[in-house]
Design a protein around this motif. Sequence first.
Motif, PDB file in Angstrom:
ATOM      1  N   TRP A  70      -8.829   4.778  -7.993  1.00 28.51           N
ATOM      2  CA  TRP A  70      -9.981   3.991  -8.447  1.00 28.51           C
ATOM      3  C   TRP A  70     -10.652   4.676  -9.631  1.00 28.51           C
ATOM      4  O   TRP A  70     -11.148   4.003 -10.558  1.00 28.51           O
ATOM      5  CB  TRP A  70     -10.974   3.814  -7.302  1.00 28.51           C
ATOM      6  CG  TRP A  70     -10.572   2.827  -6.258  1.00 28.51           C
ATOM      7  CD1 TRP A  70     -10.592   3.005  -4.904  1.00 28.51           C
ATOM      8  CD2 TRP A  70     -10.101   1.491  -6.450  1.00 28.51           C
ATOM      9  NE1 TRP A  70     -10.155   1.880  -4.253  1.00 28.51           N
ATOM     10  CE2 TRP A  70      -9.858   0.929  -5.183  1.00 28.51           C
ATOM     11  CE3 TRP A  70      -9.869   0.714  -7.584  1.00 28.51           C
ATOM     12  CZ2 TRP A  70      -9.399  -0.369  -5.007  1.00 28.51           C
ATOM     13  CZ3 TRP A  70      -9.399  -0.583  -7.415  1.00 28.51           C
ATOM     14  CH2 TRP A  70      -9.166  -1.108  -6.144  1.00 28.51           C
ATOM     15  N   PRO A 127     -11.618   0.586  -0.236  1.00 28.96           N
ATOM     16  CA  PRO A 127     -11.812  -0.540  -1.158  1.00 28.96           C
ATOM     17  C   PRO A 127     -12.644  -0.114  -2.359  1.00 28.96           C
ATOM     18  O   PRO A 127     -13.324   0.919  -2.341  1.00 28.96           O
ATOM     19  CB  PRO A 127     -12.546  -1.578  -0.296  1.00 28.96           C
ATOM     20  CG  PRO A 127     -13.206  -0.774   0.769  1.00 28.96           C
ATOM     21  CD  PRO A 127     -12.301   0.398   1.049  1.00 28.96           C
ATOM     22  N   ASN A 145       0.807  -1.222   0.000  1.00 27.91           N
ATOM     23  CA  ASN A 145       0.000   0.000   0.000  1.00 27.91           C
ATOM     24  C   ASN A 145       0.836   1.266   0.000  1.00 27.91           C
ATOM     25  O   ASN A 145       0.291   2.348  -0.058  1.00 27.91           O
ATOM     26  CB  ASN A 145      -0.919   0.037   1.225  1.00 27.91           C
ATOM     27  CG  ASN A 145      -2.054  -0.951   1.086  1.00 27.91           C
ATOM     28  OD1 ASN A 145      -2.314  -1.429  -0.003  1.00 27.91           O
ATOM     29  ND2 ASN A 145      -2.694  -1.263   2.185  1.00 27.91           N
ATOM     30  N   HIS A 196      -9.147  -6.528  -4.608  1.00 30.96           N
ATOM     31  CA  HIS A 196      -7.919  -5.748  -4.758  1.00 30.96           C
ATOM     32  C   HIS A 196      -7.614  -4.939  -3.497  1.00 30.96           C
ATOM     33  O   HIS A 196      -8.487  -4.677  -2.680  1.00 30.96           O
ATOM     34  CB  HIS A 196      -8.043  -4.799  -5.960  1.00 30.96           C
ATOM     35  CG  HIS A 196      -7.803  -5.476  -7.264  1.00 30.96           C
ATOM     36  ND1 HIS A 196      -8.559  -6.563  -7.692  1.00 30.96           N
ATOM     37  CD2 HIS A 196      -6.896  -5.228  -8.259  1.00 30.96           C
ATOM     38  CE1 HIS A 196      -8.136  -6.950  -8.878  1.00 30.96           C
ATOM     39  NE2 HIS A 196      -7.137  -6.168  -9.252  1.00 30.96           N
ATOM     40  N   THR A 197      -6.378  -4.542  -3.395  1.00 34.20           N
ATOM     41  CA  THR A 197      -5.925  -3.742  -2.266  1.00 34.20           C
ATOM     42  C   THR A 197      -6.577  -2.353  -2.294  1.00 34.20           C
ATOM     43  O   THR A 197      -6.755  -1.772  -3.358  1.00 34.20           O
ATOM     44  CB  THR A 197      -4.392  -3.572  -2.336  1.00 34.20           C
ATOM     45  OG1 THR A 197      -3.797  -4.858  -2.402  1.00 34.20           O
ATOM     46  CG2 THR A 197      -3.885  -2.840  -1.099  1.00 34.20           C
ATOM     47  N   PRO A 198      -7.010  -1.823  -1.147  1.00 31.08           N
ATOM     48  CA  PRO A 198      -7.597  -0.480  -1.125  1.00 31.08           C
ATOM     49  C   PRO A 198      -6.662   0.572  -1.727  1.00 31.08           C
ATOM     50  O   PRO A 198      -5.436   0.496  -1.575  1.00 31.08           O
ATOM     51  CB  PRO A 198      -7.851  -0.230   0.371  1.00 31.08           C
ATOM     52  CG  PRO A 198      -7.992  -1.595   0.952  1.00 31.08           C
ATOM     53  CD  PRO A 198      -7.061  -2.471   0.179  1.00 31.08           C
TER      54      PRO A 198
END
Length: 290
Positions: free
Chosen positions: A235, A185, A173, A227-229
């Motif tokens: 996004w 997320p 991250n 998926h990873t935040p």
Amino acid sequence: MSIDAREWVWRHSSSRGAARLVLLSIADRVADEQCIAWASLASLADRANASKSTVRDALDRLLGDGELEQLDDLVGPQRSTVYRLPLAAKAVAQAAREQRSDELEACSTLRLSALRRYGIRPREVPESPARVRKPAVPGTGRSRRKPAQRRTGHRHSDVPATGTQNRSEPDLNRRYSSSGAAVIPASEWEPDPATHTWARQQGHLDRLGEQGLRAADAKWRAHRAGHTPRPAEAWAADWRSWVAREHAPSRPNPRAVPGRNTAASGGMTRTEAHTAALLAALDEPTGTEG
């Protein structure tokens, strides 16, 4: 920002009839806080369901009332005319200044609970009677204590200089959280007005339709669920890339045989399905039989 511009037209514009429809059509294309948009006469006539002469008269009234400006030194795609909503831009700028003032006032008080998610917490200093500050030097008011060497920040002794700031934070991250933006997320991210404007201006809304765009959004969320935040900006960029690659619904099959259902039956391979379609085409009457 088109939402703010349209809201200003609905609430504060004095225009009426066709002029109001034309002004709303231009406001719907606004992309940022400058309230600038481009539009051709034909597109405005199509949106307002009016003749071009009616649209010209409406534009003249809006320009005369000061609710619309024509920027002659700028030109849009396909040499279309560029317009600006000056009163709407002034209202948007005033709202932005008030919001920044509120944010600055809110930032004057530290919210430690929000900082803990980034590994920031109050420094724990044990109370000890042995730690007694040395008296100040007479006449100067300064302490006899030697100043501590300047450091870039507090580090744990067992964490290397290139490691993560918070030992409980995964390295994966770091590229998203190093800027301080909050990570979420994919399921919690929602398209903002700028993303909707992008989809409309790039033609994806016309290409996919409302239902197709919602279907593409659902597929994106299903694929990104594990998926990873990431920050909302990451996004948004990923969502736009997904929509740009999405095919329109009910796309015709170039391999389809007219009058036949070319969908492969259960258990057939693609080669077998193509062979069956070819044989079916050969069996069709051509009109030359004796």
